[in-house]
Every structure is written in C-alpha cells, then in structure tokens.
Scaffold this motif. Sequence first.
Motif, PDB file in Angstrom:
ATOM      1  N   VAL A  91       0.807  -1.145   0.157  1.00 22.43           N
ATOM      2  CA  VAL A  91       0.000  -0.230  -0.136  1.00 22.43           C
ATOM      3  C   VAL A  91       0.836   1.164  -0.038  1.00 22.43           C
ATOM      4  CG1 VAL A  91      -1.752   1.355   1.220  1.00 22.43           C
ATOM      5  CG2 VAL A  91      -1.750  -1.290   1.178  1.00 22.43           C
ATOM      6  N   VAL A  92       0.538   2.016  -0.928  1.00 22.08           N
ATOM      7  CA  VAL A  92       1.260   3.431  -1.077  1.00 22.08           C
ATOM      8  C   VAL A  92       0.402   4.471  -0.420  1.00 22.08           C
ATOM      9  CG1 VAL A  92       2.281   5.093  -2.479  1.00 22.08           C
ATOM     10  CG2 VAL A  92       2.410   2.767  -3.068  1.00 22.08           C
ATOM     11  N   SER A  93       0.793   5.100   0.731  1.00 20.46           N
ATOM     12  CA  SER A  93      -0.025   5.978   1.574  1.00 20.46           C
ATOM     13  C   SER A  93      -0.597   7.009   0.865  1.00 20.46           C
ATOM     14  CB  SER A  93       0.789   6.531   2.610  1.00 20.46           C
ATOM     15  OG  SER A  93       1.666   7.474   2.482  1.00 20.46           O
ATOM     16  N   LEU A  94      -1.434   7.710   1.258  1.00 21.29           N
ATOM     17  CA  LEU A  94      -2.123   8.776   0.612  1.00 21.29           C
ATOM     18  C   LEU A  94      -1.383   9.971   0.622  1.00 21.29           C
ATOM     19  CD1 LEU A  94      -5.952   8.418   1.982  1.00 21.29           C
ATOM     20  CD2 LEU A  94      -5.192   8.111  -0.531  1.00 21.29           C
TER      21      LEU A  94
ATOM     22  N   LEU B 136      -6.996  12.939  -5.887  1.00 23.23           N
ATOM     23  CA  LEU B 136      -6.243  11.558  -6.509  1.00 23.23           C
ATOM     24  C   LEU B 136      -7.135  10.383  -6.509  1.00 23.23           C
ATOM     25  CD1 LEU B 136      -3.819   9.950  -5.987  1.00 23.23           C
ATOM     26  CD2 LEU B 136      -4.204   9.775  -3.574  1.00 23.23           C
ATOM     27  N   HIS B 137      -8.317  10.619  -6.027  1.00 17.82           N
ATOM     28  CA  HIS B 137      -9.479   9.406  -6.494  1.00 17.82           C
ATOM     29  C   HIS B 137      -9.706   9.424  -7.932  1.00 17.82           C
ATOM     30  CE1 HIS B 137     -12.856   6.677  -6.214  1.00 17.82           C
ATOM     31  NE2 HIS B 137     -13.628   7.640  -6.657  1.00 17.82           N
ATOM     32  N   THR B 138      -9.920  10.853  -8.411  1.00 18.25           N
ATOM     33  CA  THR B 138     -10.322  11.187  -9.787  1.00 18.25           C
ATOM     34  C   THR B 138      -9.065  10.549 -10.700  1.00 18.25           C
ATOM     35  OG1 THR B 138     -11.564  13.119  -9.287  1.00 18.25           O
ATOM     36  CG2 THR B 138     -10.544  12.747 -11.276  1.00 18.25           C
ATOM     37  N   TYR B 139      -7.932  10.792 -10.363  1.00 16.11           N
ATOM     38  CA  TYR B 139      -6.803  10.132 -11.153  1.00 16.11           C
ATOM     39  C   TYR B 139      -6.465   8.564 -11.150  1.00 16.11           C
ATOM     40  CZ  TYR B 139      -5.109  14.761 -12.146  1.00 16.11           C
ATOM     41  OH  TYR B 139      -5.157  16.226 -12.554  1.00 16.11           O
ATOM     42  N   VAL B 140      -6.913   8.091  -9.972  1.00 18.05           N
ATOM     43  CA  VAL B 140      -7.058   6.597  -9.907  1.00 18.05           C
ATOM     44  C   VAL B 140      -8.043   6.156 -10.823  1.00 18.05           C
ATOM     45  CG1 VAL B 140      -7.559   4.730  -8.486  1.00 18.05           C
ATOM     46  CG2 VAL B 140      -5.927   6.432  -7.761  1.00 18.05           C
ATOM     47  N   THR B 141      -9.095   6.628 -10.735  1.00 19.93           N
ATOM     48  CA  THR B 141     -10.176   6.149 -11.651  1.00 19.93           C
ATOM     49  C   THR B 141      -9.879   6.357 -13.159  1.00 19.93           C
ATOM     50  OG1 THR B 141     -11.929   7.012 -10.063  1.00 19.93           O
ATOM     51  CG2 THR B 141     -12.682   6.660 -12.270  1.00 19.93           C
ATOM     52  N   ARG B 142      -9.126   7.440 -13.541  1.00 23.34           N
ATOM     53  CA  ARG B 142      -8.781   7.459 -14.931  1.00 23.34           C
ATOM     54  C   ARG B 142      -7.646   6.782 -15.224  1.00 23.34           C
ATOM     55  NH1 ARG B 142      -8.167  14.513 -14.866  1.00 23.34           N
ATOM     56  NH2 ARG B 142     -10.643  14.734 -14.771  1.00 23.34           N
ATOM     57  N   LEU B 143      -6.790   6.371 -14.380  1.00 24.96           N
ATOM     58  CA  LEU B 143      -5.722   5.338 -14.648  1.00 24.96           C
ATOM     59  C   LEU B 143      -6.374   4.068 -14.753  1.00 24.96           C
ATOM     60  CD1 LEU B 143      -2.797   4.650 -14.772  1.00 24.96           C
ATOM     61  CD2 LEU B 143      -2.629   4.213 -12.644  1.00 24.96           C
ATOM     62  N   ARG B 144      -7.379   3.743 -14.026  1.00 17.58           N
ATOM     63  CA  ARG B 144      -8.086   2.340 -14.113  1.00 17.58           C
ATOM     64  C   ARG B 144      -8.599   2.456 -15.425  1.00 17.58           C
ATOM     65  NH1 ARG B 144     -10.417   2.542  -8.177  1.00 17.58           N
ATOM     66  NH2 ARG B 144      -8.979   0.899  -7.026  1.00 17.58           N
ATOM     67  N   GLN B 145      -9.282   3.322 -15.879  1.00 20.83           N
ATOM     68  CA  GLN B 145      -9.979   3.338 -17.212  1.00 20.83           C
ATOM     69  C   GLN B 145      -9.072   3.143 -18.448  1.00 20.83           C
ATOM     70  OE1 GLN B 145     -12.101   7.254 -16.749  1.00 20.83           O
ATOM     71  NE2 GLN B 145     -13.931   6.274 -15.798  1.00 20.83           N
ATOM     72  N   THR B 146      -7.679   3.886 -18.303  1.00 15.96           N
ATOM     73  CA  THR B 146      -6.943   3.902 -19.330  1.00 15.96           C
ATOM     74  C   THR B 146      -6.191   2.474 -19.566  1.00 15.96           C
ATOM     75  OG1 THR B 146      -5.914   6.109 -18.919  1.00 15.96           O
ATOM     76  CG2 THR B 146      -4.361   4.531 -19.869  1.00 15.96           C
ATOM     77  N   LEU B 147      -5.973   1.556 -18.484  1.00 18.04           N
ATOM     78  CA  LEU B 147      -5.537   0.361 -18.429  1.00 18.04           C
ATOM     79  C   LEU B 147      -6.692  -0.635 -18.886  1.00 18.04           C
ATOM     80  CD1 LEU B 147      -3.843   0.019 -15.118  1.00 18.04           C
ATOM     81  CD2 LEU B 147      -2.905   0.263 -17.364  1.00 18.04           C
ATOM     82  N   GLU B 148      -7.905  -0.180 -18.754  1.00 13.93           N
ATOM     83  CA  GLU B 148      -9.104  -1.309 -18.775  1.00 13.93           C
ATOM     84  C   GLU B 148      -9.490  -1.413 -20.401  1.00 13.93           C
ATOM     85  OE1 GLU B 148     -12.173  -0.043 -16.075  1.00 13.93           O
ATOM     86  OE2 GLU B 148     -11.526  -1.177 -14.617  1.00 13.93           O
TER      87      GLU B 148
ATOM     88  N   LEU C  60      -6.112  -4.365 -11.129  1.00 10.19           N
ATOM     89  CA  LEU C  60      -4.717  -4.600 -10.544  1.00 10.19           C
ATOM     90  C   LEU C  60      -4.699  -3.511  -9.341  1.00 10.19           C
ATOM     91  CD1 LEU C  60      -2.398  -5.006 -13.461  1.00 10.19           C
ATOM     92  CD2 LEU C  60      -3.425  -6.835 -11.846  1.00 10.19           C
ATOM     93  N   ILE C  61      -5.163  -2.285  -9.489  1.00 11.41           N
ATOM     94  CA  ILE C  61      -5.309  -1.293  -8.463  1.00 11.41           C
ATOM     95  C   ILE C  61      -6.253  -1.332  -7.359  1.00 11.41           C
ATOM     96  CG2 ILE C  61      -5.071   1.232  -8.341  1.00 11.41           C
ATOM     97  CD1 ILE C  61      -4.173   1.461 -11.262  1.00 11.41           C
ATOM     98  N   ARG C  62      -5.668  -1.656  -6.449  1.00 11.49           N
ATOM     99  CA  ARG C  62      -6.504  -1.965  -5.320  1.00 11.49           C
ATOM    100  C   ARG C  62      -6.756  -0.729  -4.272  1.00 11.49           C
ATOM    101  NH1 ARG C  62      -9.196  -6.780  -6.374  1.00 11.49           N
ATOM    102  NH2 ARG C  62      -7.489  -8.359  -7.051  1.00 11.49           N
ATOM    103  N   THR C  63      -7.735  -0.535  -3.857  1.00 13.22           N
ATOM    104  CA  THR C  63      -8.091   0.648  -2.678  1.00 13.22           C
ATOM    105  C   THR C  63      -7.859   0.230  -1.200  1.00 13.22           C
ATOM    106  OG1 THR C  63      -9.579   1.920  -4.574  1.00 13.22           O
ATOM    107  CG2 THR C  63      -9.710   2.614  -1.966  1.00 13.22           C
ATOM    108  N   SER C  64      -7.491   0.807  -0.709  1.00 11.49           N
ATOM    109  CA  SER C  64      -7.222   0.401   1.171  1.00 11.49           C
ATOM    110  C   SER C  64      -7.608   1.977   1.810  1.00 11.49           C
ATOM    111  CB  SER C  64      -6.232  -0.327   1.484  1.00 11.49           C
ATOM    112  OG  SER C  64      -5.108   0.771   1.639  1.00 11.49           O
ATOM    113  N   ALA C  65      -8.027   1.671   3.213  1.00 14.17           N
ATOM    114  CA  ALA C  65      -8.158   2.972   3.647  1.00 14.17           C
ATOM    115  C   ALA C  65      -6.831   3.775   4.151  1.00 14.17           C
ATOM    116  CB  ALA C  65      -8.302   2.334   5.378  1.00 14.17           C
ATOM    117  N   ALA C  66      -5.854   3.078   3.823  1.00 16.32           N
ATOM    118  CA  ALA C  66      -4.605   3.902   3.998  1.00 16.32           C
ATOM    119  C   ALA C  66      -3.913   4.544   2.637  1.00 16.32           C
ATOM    120  CB  ALA C  66      -3.456   2.951   4.612  1.00 16.32           C
TER     121      ALA C  66
END
Length: 262
Positions: free
Chosen positions: A42-45, A65-77, A86-92
């Motif tokens: 896990v890479v911290s926020l 940050l959440h917006t960029y994670v969503t965009r990156l997932r879409q790019t890969l998908e 492959l990109i997982r979300t955690s509380a940290a």
Amino acid sequence: MHGPVFGVLGPLQASVNGCRVAVPAGKQRILLATLLLGANEVVSLDELTERLWDDAPPRRPRAALHTYVTRLRQTLERHGRQAGGLIRTSAAGYLIEIGRTDLDLVRFRALVAEAKAAGRRGDLAAESAGLAEALSLWRGPVLPDVRSDSLHRDVVPSLTEERLRALDRRHEVDLALGRHDRLVGELRALTARHPLHEGFWRHLMLALYRCGRPAEALEAYGRASACLRDRLGVPPGREMRDLHAAILRGEPAAVRQGESRV
C-alpha cells in the motif's frame, strides 16, 4: 491472452494483452510509476499526494487523487478488463498487485537474489550470468518521462544505486573468473559516466594490469585521483591506493586484488 506487463527501469512502459498502453503524460503517469515502485504494498495517500503535486497539493487532494486513480484504471481497462482491477483501494491508500514476471524491477531484484545465492554456493559462473541477465533489464535512466521532483529526489537515486551495486559485483566476479580482457571497454565507459565511483576505477585498473597494460592502469589511477580531488577534495580510498602501490611495485599481489570479496 497476455496479462499486464510493466517497466520502470527506463522510460515508463505498460502493456496489456501484448498491446502497449499509452499512459497520458502528467498525473496518471506519475501515479502509475509511484504505485509500480511500491508494487504489492500500500502506498499511502500522503506519499501519493507528494509525488503527484510535490509542494503544491490541491485544496481537496484525496478527491483529486481518487479522480486520477479512476482515470488510470480506465486507461488500463481499455486494453483488458482485468488490468484496471490490479489497482486496489485500502483505507490507507492504494496498491497495485504485480506478479514476479510482470514488472522489470521485481524481476531484476529476484534475479540479483538468485545470483547471490549461486555465489554463496561457489558457482561464480552462474552468479555472473544471473547478474548479467538482471542488468540487461535496464533500458536507461529510471523514469525520465515521469515528471515528479519528489520521485526523482527520494526514490530514483536508490534504484540507480541498486544497479551500480549489481554492476560492481558482476565486475568482481568476472575478474575472479579471469575475464579481465572483456571488461576494459565497459569499465572505461562506466568511469566516464560515473567518474566518482571508485569501484569502477579500481576494477579498470585491475583489468588493465591483468591484460599486461600497467602503464594504462597507472594512468587510470591518476585520472581518478585528479577527479576525486577536484570534485570532492578527497584522495582515493584505501583500496585504490593499495592497488596503485602494488602495481607500482609490480607485485603479484596486485593480480589477486579484487578477489578477496569473492
């Protein structure tokens, strides 16, 4: 079907099902690179925020940050539904799950570890071959196409040092195997690129001496000494000075130097 494959030992690379993924320059590229450098952890926020925005984060960094994670997932998908997962979300923070063969950095470290194990068994030929295979994964400087000041300040130097340590070790092993004639050209190039790295100078001196070129070995010492004094204000270290003295005296001990660590 081929799974996702990534590279950070050079320009950032990503492919899914054998097709190269064009990761947009900017924040998506920084985000993917940061997650890959901390693969399977896990890479911290806070760290992600620092890598993406350095000292100027937005007012709501978590939302951005959440917006960029969503965009990156879409790019890969776009190249395969499984890639975005492959990109997982955690509380940290976030993590990317990578198999051993799916990221060049993971493969590099595994190959270096296997090579060291071969060396401990006394199989120097296997150690040299393993280190050479590991080093072949490097395609150039780490992530020159990822624009993050903090990433290049805090992370990249340690990765570069891992490569230099592996190179140093391969030279030691190859010298112990009597391959000095093969090393001279490579070591000349390395001392030109890394003039403050004493290990490369020492190995160049030793390789030249073993090739029957003691005058060139002494010349290399002179260039190294001048560079260290001019740039750092220090003389060469003890090992280089001892090797220099042994070469001056024409002692057989000079031929054996460099093997004590093997």
